[in-house]
Design a protein around this motif. Structure first.
Motif, PDB file in Angstrom:
ATOM      1  N   ARG A 212       1.107  -1.113  -0.195  1.00  0.00           N
ATOM      2  CA  ARG A 212      -0.222  -0.002  -0.079  1.00  0.00           C
ATOM      3  C   ARG A 212       0.586   0.984   0.323  1.00  0.00           C
ATOM      4  O   ARG A 212       1.940   1.531   0.380  1.00  0.00           O
ATOM      5  N   ILE A 213       0.502   2.295  -0.611  1.00  0.00           N
ATOM      6  CA  ILE A 213       1.438   3.703  -0.643  1.00  0.00           C
ATOM      7  C   ILE A 213       0.051   4.484   0.058  1.00  0.00           C
ATOM      8  O   ILE A 213      -1.201   5.041  -0.120  1.00  0.00           O
ATOM      9  N   LYS A 214       0.516   5.639   0.910  1.00  0.00           N
ATOM     10  CA  LYS A 214       0.105   6.884   1.264  1.00  0.00           C
ATOM     11  C   LYS A 214      -0.077   8.068   0.438  1.00  0.00           C
ATOM     12  O   LYS A 214       1.578   8.686   0.839  1.00  0.00           O
ATOM     13  N   ILE A 215      -1.351   7.846   0.140  1.00  0.00           N
ATOM     14  CA  ILE A 215      -1.107   9.687  -0.727  1.00  0.00           C
ATOM     15  C   ILE A 215      -2.536  10.182  -0.069  1.00  0.00           C
ATOM     16  O   ILE A 215      -3.318  10.150   0.701  1.00  0.00           O
ATOM     17  N   ASP A 216      -3.114  11.850  -0.736  1.00  0.00           N
ATOM     18  CA  ASP A 216      -3.722  12.536   0.060  1.00  0.00           C
ATOM     19  C   ASP A 216      -5.284  12.101   0.137  1.00  0.00           C
ATOM     20  O   ASP A 216      -5.610  12.332   0.181  1.00  0.00           O
ATOM     21  N   HIS A 217      -5.489  11.265  -1.308  1.00  0.00           N
ATOM     22  CA  HIS A 217      -6.473  10.237  -1.448  1.00  0.00           C
ATOM     23  C   HIS A 217      -6.633   9.265  -0.240  1.00  0.00           C
ATOM     24  O   HIS A 217      -8.499   8.507  -0.121  1.00  0.00           O
ATOM     25  N   GLY A 218      -5.769   8.777   0.282  1.00  0.00           N
ATOM     26  CA  GLY A 218      -5.713   8.216   1.511  1.00  0.00           C
ATOM     27  C   GLY A 218      -5.050   6.585   1.763  1.00  0.00           C
ATOM     28  O   GLY A 218      -3.990   6.910   0.663  1.00  0.00           O
ATOM     29  N   ILE A 219      -5.470   5.709   1.485  1.00  0.00           N
ATOM     30  CA  ILE A 219      -4.234   4.536   1.563  1.00  0.00           C
ATOM     31  C   ILE A 219      -4.757   4.196  -0.280  1.00  0.00           C
ATOM     32  O   ILE A 219      -5.646   3.351   0.402  1.00  0.00           O
ATOM     33  N   TYR A 220      -3.498   3.717  -0.517  1.00  0.00           N
ATOM     34  CA  TYR A 220      -4.179   2.546  -1.842  1.00  0.00           C
ATOM     35  C   TYR A 220      -3.420   1.673  -2.416  1.00  0.00           C
ATOM     36  O   TYR A 220      -2.326   1.994  -1.347  1.00  0.00           O
ATOM     37  N   PRO A 221      -3.626   0.544  -3.087  1.00  0.00           N
ATOM     38  CA  PRO A 221      -2.747  -0.489  -2.725  1.00  0.00           C
ATOM     39  C   PRO A 221      -2.012   0.275  -4.571  1.00  0.00           C
ATOM     40  O   PRO A 221      -1.662   1.034  -5.664  1.00  0.00           O
ATOM     41  N   VAL A 222      -0.416  -0.875  -4.273  1.00  0.00           N
ATOM     42  CA  VAL A 222       0.148  -1.053  -4.973  1.00  0.00           C
ATOM     43  C   VAL A 222      -0.270  -1.615  -5.886  1.00  0.00           C
ATOM     44  O   VAL A 222      -0.306  -2.554  -5.961  1.00  0.00           O
ATOM     45  N   PRO A 223       0.171  -1.303  -7.554  1.00  0.00           N
ATOM     46  CA  PRO A 223       1.112   0.205  -7.962  1.00  0.00           C
ATOM     47  C   PRO A 223      -0.754   0.699  -8.210  1.00  0.00           C
ATOM     48  O   PRO A 223      -1.713   0.843  -7.912  1.00  0.00           O
ATOM     49  N   ALA A 224       0.144   2.518  -7.970  1.00  0.00           N
ATOM     50  CA  ALA A 224      -0.913   2.959  -7.904  1.00  0.00           C
ATOM     51  C   ALA A 224      -1.768   3.402  -9.181  1.00  0.00           C
ATOM     52  O   ALA A 224      -1.761   3.120 -10.301  1.00  0.00           O
ATOM     53  N   PRO A 225      -2.989   4.303  -8.717  1.00  0.00           N
ATOM     54  CA  PRO A 225      -3.630   3.448  -9.914  1.00  0.00           C
ATOM     55  C   PRO A 225      -3.942   4.787 -10.545  1.00  0.00           C
ATOM     56  O   PRO A 225      -3.883   4.211 -12.264  1.00  0.00           O
ATOM     57  N   ALA A 226      -2.986   5.780 -11.127  1.00  0.00           N
ATOM     58  CA  ALA A 226      -2.313   6.092 -12.427  1.00  0.00           C
ATOM     59  C   ALA A 226      -1.634   4.941 -13.169  1.00  0.00           C
ATOM     60  O   ALA A 226      -1.096   5.238 -14.690  1.00  0.00           O
ATOM     61  N   THR A 227      -0.258   4.745 -12.193  1.00  0.00           N
ATOM     62  CA  THR A 227       0.736   3.738 -12.797  1.00  0.00           C
ATOM     63  C   THR A 227      -0.189   2.862 -13.674  1.00  0.00           C
ATOM     64  O   THR A 227       0.153   2.302 -14.337  1.00  0.00           O
TER      65      THR A 227
END
Length: 296
Positions: A212-227
């Motif tokens: 997981r990665i933490k960005i402004d929108h919250g905790i996101y899975p790897v890979p990040a959505p844009a990636t």
């Protein structure tokens, strides 16, 4: 036929691409001079140095922001995410972030870069829109080939962001990828590809990491959505390594530039380069390997 092969066994990011190309013989001084044509050189300084990653000597490339910001790239470009967050530098990505600052700095080409980073910097300035970036590149006195390559890479990211956030490309506002360091990485990669006069670019399957990665929108899975959006149609490689191995900028560079994704091609090898990421992993060197050679 001069061929460049990206061996992405530890993923790919913008700074790793530049570091690998310099390590393979591209001229960093030429890069620095060409980048001045963007006319934003009052906002940054460049640095490149030799580091050792798990026994492999590689080149670490950094962009040091000036305008009251002491550094940006030292966090492995994980802040390249275009998810509209504000460079708060909350990089609690479940990565160890054990920065390799104990390596041999004897070949350092940096100015006033002491690695004493305050990660509370806001980075809220220098956010540029897609239109801003297009204008910056189009008005620069760069070759048409370099301009077209850089614009293609940015378009990959812009379209991915637009799709994720439900807006047309023209309305996409780049926050972190609109920051100076990522502009330098993308335009710099375009400059060096053409400087090396490579005819064909190929790449391995792309490992993206897990966790997981933490960005402004919250905790996101790897890979990040844009990636993940950028890498649609491109072979991904499973890995159990916890951490973000491939960033949106790295994904966009390889997606825009690679003519083919394949196993190691038949080559008469002429040059090899290793570009260092910042994170250190226990079991493998966190580097991007570039192989340049003649393919029949």
């Amino acid at each position: 036929m001069k061929t460049l092969y990206f061996d992405c066994f530890s993923g790919i990011s913008g700074d790793m691409v530049i570091g690998a190309l310099i390590d393979a013989g591209a001229d960093p001084e030429f890069l620095a001079e060409e980048l001045k044509k963007l006319k934003i050189d009052d906002e940054y300084e460049l640095g490149w140095k030799k580091v050792v990653k798990n026994g492999i000597t590689s080149t670490k490339f950094d962009v040091i922001l000036l305008d009251s910001i002491s550094v940006n790239n030292a966090d492995d470009h994980s802040h390249e995410h275009t998810h509209s967050h504000d460079h708060s530098h909350d990089h609690s990505h479940e990565h160890t972030h054990s920065h390799d600052h104990n390596h041999d700095h004897s070949h350092e080409h940096m100015h006033n870069h002491d690695h004493s980073h305050d990660h509370s910097h806001s980075h809220s300035h220098h956010h540029r829109s897609y239109k801003d970036i297009m204008k910056l590149i189009l008005e620069a006195d760069l070759s048409d080939n370099v301009k077209n390559t850089a614009l293609n890479i940015f378009e990959k990211i812009g379209r991915a962001e637009g799709h994720i956030h439900g807006m047309p490309l023209e309305q996409v506002h780049f926050h972190e990828v609109g920051a100076v360091d990522s502009i330098i990485d993308i335009v710099g990669a375009a400059i060096l590809f053409h400087h090396l006069e490579v005819s064909v670019i190929k790449a391995s399957a792309i490992p993206v990491g897990t966790g997981r990665i933490k960005i402004d929108h919250g905790i996101y899975p790897v890979p990040a959505p844009a990636t993940l959006e950028i890498l649609k149609g491109i072979p991904l490689e499973h890995t159990n390594i916890r951490g973000e191995l491939t960033t949106p900028t790295g994904a966009a560079i390889v997606a825009a530039m690679a003519d083919e994704f394949c196993a190691f091609p038949s080559l008469k090898v002429q040059a090899i380069g290793y570009g260092a990421g910042t994170k250190t992993f226990a079991e493998h060197p966190n580097v991007l390997r570039v192989i340049i050679g003649e393919q029949a």
